[in-house]
Design an enzyme around this catalytic site. Structure first.
Site, PDB file in Angstrom:
ATOM      1  N   SER A   1     -17.255  -5.908  99.076  1.00 58.36           N
ATOM      2  CA  SER A   1     -15.865  -5.487  98.889  1.00 58.36           C
ATOM      3  C   SER A   1     -14.902  -6.588  99.303  1.00 58.36           C
ATOM      4  O   SER A   1     -15.202  -7.383 100.214  1.00 58.36           O
ATOM      5  CB  SER A   1     -15.623  -4.252  99.762  1.00 58.36           C
ATOM      6  OG  SER A   1     -14.244  -3.993  99.891  1.00 58.36           O
TER       7      SER A   1
ATOM      8  N   TYR B   1     -16.687   0.367 108.472  1.00 54.58           N
ATOM      9  CA  TYR B   1     -17.084   0.283 107.062  1.00 54.58           C
ATOM     10  C   TYR B   1     -17.024  -1.175 106.590  1.00 54.58           C
ATOM     11  O   TYR B   1     -17.980  -1.707 106.017  1.00 54.58           O
ATOM     12  CB  TYR B   1     -16.167   1.168 106.198  1.00 54.58           C
ATOM     13  CG  TYR B   1     -16.114   0.752 104.747  1.00 54.58           C
ATOM     14  CD1 TYR B   1     -17.139   1.095 103.868  1.00 54.58           C
ATOM     15  CD2 TYR B   1     -15.049  -0.005 104.257  1.00 54.58           C
ATOM     16  CE1 TYR B   1     -17.096   0.680 102.538  1.00 54.58           C
ATOM     17  CE2 TYR B   1     -14.997  -0.418 102.943  1.00 54.58           C
ATOM     18  CZ  TYR B   1     -16.019  -0.076 102.090  1.00 54.58           C
ATOM     19  OH  TYR B   1     -15.976  -0.489 100.783  1.00 54.58           O
TER      20      TYR B   1
ATOM     21  N   LYS C   1     -20.017  -4.147 105.428  1.00 53.41           N
ATOM     22  CA  LYS C   1     -20.046  -4.996 104.223  1.00 53.41           C
ATOM     23  C   LYS C   1     -20.309  -6.450 104.624  1.00 53.41           C
ATOM     24  O   LYS C   1     -21.109  -7.140 103.995  1.00 53.41           O
ATOM     25  CB  LYS C   1     -18.722  -4.881 103.455  1.00 53.41           C
ATOM     26  CG  LYS C   1     -18.501  -3.525 102.789  1.00 53.41           C
ATOM     27  CD  LYS C   1     -19.513  -3.239 101.699  1.00 53.41           C
ATOM     28  CE  LYS C   1     -19.303  -1.910 101.000  1.00 53.41           C
ATOM     29  NZ  LYS C   1     -20.477  -1.470 100.228  1.00 53.41           N
TER      30      LYS C   1
HETATM   31  C1  UD1 Z   1      -9.733   0.644 100.233  1.00 50.00           C
HETATM   32  C2  UD1 Z   1     -10.668  -0.069 101.176  1.00 50.00           C
HETATM   33  C3  UD1 Z   1     -11.555  -0.996 100.382  1.00 50.00           C
HETATM   34  C4  UD1 Z   1     -12.288  -0.234  99.305  1.00 50.00           C
HETATM   35  C5  UD1 Z   1     -11.268   0.446  98.412  1.00 50.00           C
HETATM   36  C6  UD1 Z   1     -11.973   1.296  97.386  1.00 50.00           C
HETATM   37  C7  UD1 Z   1     -10.125  -1.261 103.290  1.00 50.00           C
HETATM   38  C8  UD1 Z   1      -9.043  -1.806 104.136  1.00 50.00           C
HETATM   39  N1  UD1 Z   1      -9.812  -0.743 102.131  1.00 50.00           N
HETATM   40  O1  UD1 Z   1      -8.829  -0.332  99.712  1.00 50.00           O
HETATM   41  O2  UD1 Z   1     -12.487  -1.614 101.208  1.00 50.00           O
HETATM   42  O3  UD1 Z   1     -13.086  -1.104  98.551  1.00 50.00           O
HETATM   43  O4  UD1 Z   1     -10.450   1.280  99.216  1.00 50.00           O
HETATM   44  O5  UD1 Z   1     -11.111   1.542  96.331  1.00 50.00           O
HETATM   45  O6  UD1 Z   1     -11.227  -1.304 103.674  1.00 50.00           O
HETATM   46  N2  UD1 Z   1      -1.773   4.272  98.788  1.00 50.00           N
HETATM   47  C9  UD1 Z   1      -0.650   5.067  98.779  1.00 50.00           C
HETATM   48  N3  UD1 Z   1      -0.814   6.419  98.792  1.00 50.00           N
HETATM   49  C10 UD1 Z   1      -2.036   7.012  98.817  1.00 50.00           C
HETATM   50  C11 UD1 Z   1      -3.197   6.191  98.820  1.00 50.00           C
HETATM   51  C12 UD1 Z   1      -3.028   4.804  98.807  1.00 50.00           C
HETATM   52  O7  UD1 Z   1       0.482   4.575  98.765  1.00 50.00           O
HETATM   53  O8  UD1 Z   1      -2.113   8.252  98.847  1.00 50.00           O
HETATM   54  C13 UD1 Z   1      -1.608   2.797  98.730  1.00 50.00           C
HETATM   55  C14 UD1 Z   1      -2.193   2.065  99.919  1.00 50.00           C
HETATM   56  O9  UD1 Z   1      -1.249   1.933 100.925  1.00 50.00           O
HETATM   57  C15 UD1 Z   1      -2.583   0.722  99.268  1.00 50.00           C
HETATM   58  C16 UD1 Z   1      -2.887   1.070  97.813  1.00 50.00           C
HETATM   59  O10 UD1 Z   1      -2.305   2.335  97.598  1.00 50.00           O
HETATM   60  O11 UD1 Z   1      -1.477  -0.129  99.283  1.00 50.00           O
HETATM   61  C17 UD1 Z   1      -4.366   1.145  97.512  1.00 50.00           C
HETATM   62  O12 UD1 Z   1      -4.971   2.001  98.485  1.00 50.00           O
HETATM   63  P1  UD1 Z   1      -6.485   2.501  98.349  1.00 50.00           P
HETATM   64  O13 UD1 Z   1      -6.724   3.010  96.988  1.00 50.00           O
HETATM   65  O14 UD1 Z   1      -6.777   3.410  99.496  1.00 50.00           O
HETATM   66  O15 UD1 Z   1      -7.341   1.153  98.466  1.00 50.00           O
HETATM   67  P2  UD1 Z   1      -7.291   0.011  99.598  1.00 50.00           P
HETATM   68  O16 UD1 Z   1      -6.799   0.536 100.886  1.00 50.00           O
HETATM   69  O17 UD1 Z   1      -6.632  -1.186  99.006  1.00 50.00           O
END
Ligand code: UD1
Length: 339
Positions: free
Chosen positions: A125, A150, A154
């Site tokens: 990842s 997690y 990785k």
């Molecule tokens: C996370 C994991 C990554 C994993 C990926 C799978 C970490 C730090 N992050 O990435 O390892 O591979 O998921 O897809 O380990 N957001 C919102 N509202 C929500 C959900 C998310 O605004 O309800 C925003 C988050 O702040 C972020 C973006 O959307 O900026 C993407 O979030 P998310 O889909 O959870 O993925 P990551 O955190 O980037």
């Protein structure tokens, strides 16, 4: 004779899409899964898409005798390892669950696979890069201290694979570092099936649009980005799956330049959370109920890939647009609602 690939965790979101692309490319596939985080929906969807049944072995890779048994029943040319826990927040609350499962299952797999000369592809990842000072990140960008157990599993598993390939004769390894996998198969027969409230953005968007969730919270609009929301590299799940076929083919055809190789699998295109929401509204024709909320702890402002190494060495390139990806994710959510 066609080559045979074991897909551990093959009944899950990424594993099921990879299975379809492997079969399309002419590989025999055996799916193995302990079904701890999924039901048969995606496995059945895969069988419908490819028009045949595949062997599905229900087993746990933490049980080495089960892994040994599997490798006596089949002869694998390569294994793609997805069988792992993946919830970032849960890993902070229950680190031992993550260290035990994710590391033991992988060491068991390598232990058995190496004796059979079976090549290994590890599902890593972009989380291994942490918050990088330079963007986009290349494979040479230094990894940072992981911010969750997690993420640490990785990094540890990447190192275990690197060291094993170096020490043991006859096996090669590739780690693919995924950015943010999103979307679903164009047939809408397989896709992401989060248990409970989704942690990830895309399923939260589609579940809000379908009415399963009331409102999407956008975590933070005060980041140092153009619109104040975080930037990520959203990679289409079918494009991502195809990268695995390229990587496996490189391994089994003996085209690797090094016993252990690492590739970024992303588009190279940063997209903000707000842009993703707006694009979803455009492709679905549905206005989304969203609000700005405080930053989520542990989130980084921006990360996206430099995928040029994978483009050059694997002959792979992300092809689908964000619009196509979100349309597929939306079709999948609608398909689930009709069931
Ligand atoms: C996370 C994991 C990554 C994993 C990926 C799978 C970490 C730090 N992050 O990435 O390892 O591979 O998921 O897809 O380990 N957001 C919102 N509202 C929500 C959900 C998310 O605004 O309800 C925003 C988050 O702040 C972020 C973006 O959307 O900026 C993407 O979030 P998310 O889909 O959870 O993925 P990551 O955190 O980037």
């Amino acid at each position: 004779m066609s080559k045979c690939v074991l897909v551990s965790g093959g009944a899950g979101y990424i594993g099921s899409h990879v299975t379809v692309e492997l079969v399309n490319a002419g590989y025999e596939v055996v799916v193995a899964d302990n079904m701890s985080n999924c039901d048969l929906t995606c496995y059945n969807g895969v069988c419908s898409i490819i028009g045949k049944e595949l062997p599905l072995v229900k087993m746990d890779f933490c049980d080495i005798s089960a892994v040994q048994k599997l490798f006596t029943e089949y002869k694998f040319d390569a294994v793609i390892h997805f069988a792992a826990f993946k919830a970032v927040g849960e890993s902070v609350d229950e680190p031992l669950k993550y260290y035990r499962n994710n590391i033991l299952s992988f060491t068991n797999l390598i232990e058995v696979a190496r004796k059979k000369g079976c090549n290994i592809l590890f599902s890593s990842s972009a989380t291994v890069y942490g918050e990088s000072e330079t963007l986009p990140v290349t494979e040479r960008t230094p990894r940072q201290q992981a911010t969750s157990p997690y993420g640490n599993t990785k990094q540890i598993c990447e190192d275990i694979l690197r060291d094993s390939v170096k020490a043991y004769e006859g096996i090669n390894g590739i780690a693919l570092r995924y950015f943010n996998p999103v979307g679903a198969h164009p047939s809408a027969l397989i896709g992401e099936l989060p248990r409970g409230v989704p942690n990830n953005l895309a399923p939260f968007i589609t579940q809000t649009a379908i009415g399963k969730r009331e409102c999407l919270s956008i975590f933070g609009n005060d980041y140092p980005t153009e619109d104040g929301t975080c930037l990520r590299d959203y990679i289409d799940i079918v494009d991502l799956a195809k990268a695995h076929v390229c990587a496996v083919t490189r391994m089994v055809e003996g085209r690797m330049k090094d016993g252990y190789e690492v590739y970024n699998i992303g588009t190279g295109r940063p997209v903000s959370v707000l842009e993703l929401v707006k694009t979803f509204e455009k492709v679905s024709g549905k206005p989304l109920n969203y609000k700005f909320a405080p930053r989520r702890s542990g989130d980084i402002a921006a990360i996206w890939a430099d995928p040029s190494l994978a483009n050059k060495e694997l002959g792979w390139k992300a092809e689908r647009s964000v619009e196509q990806t979100l349309a597929a994710a939306w079709a999948w959510e609608q398909h689930l609602a009709e069931k």
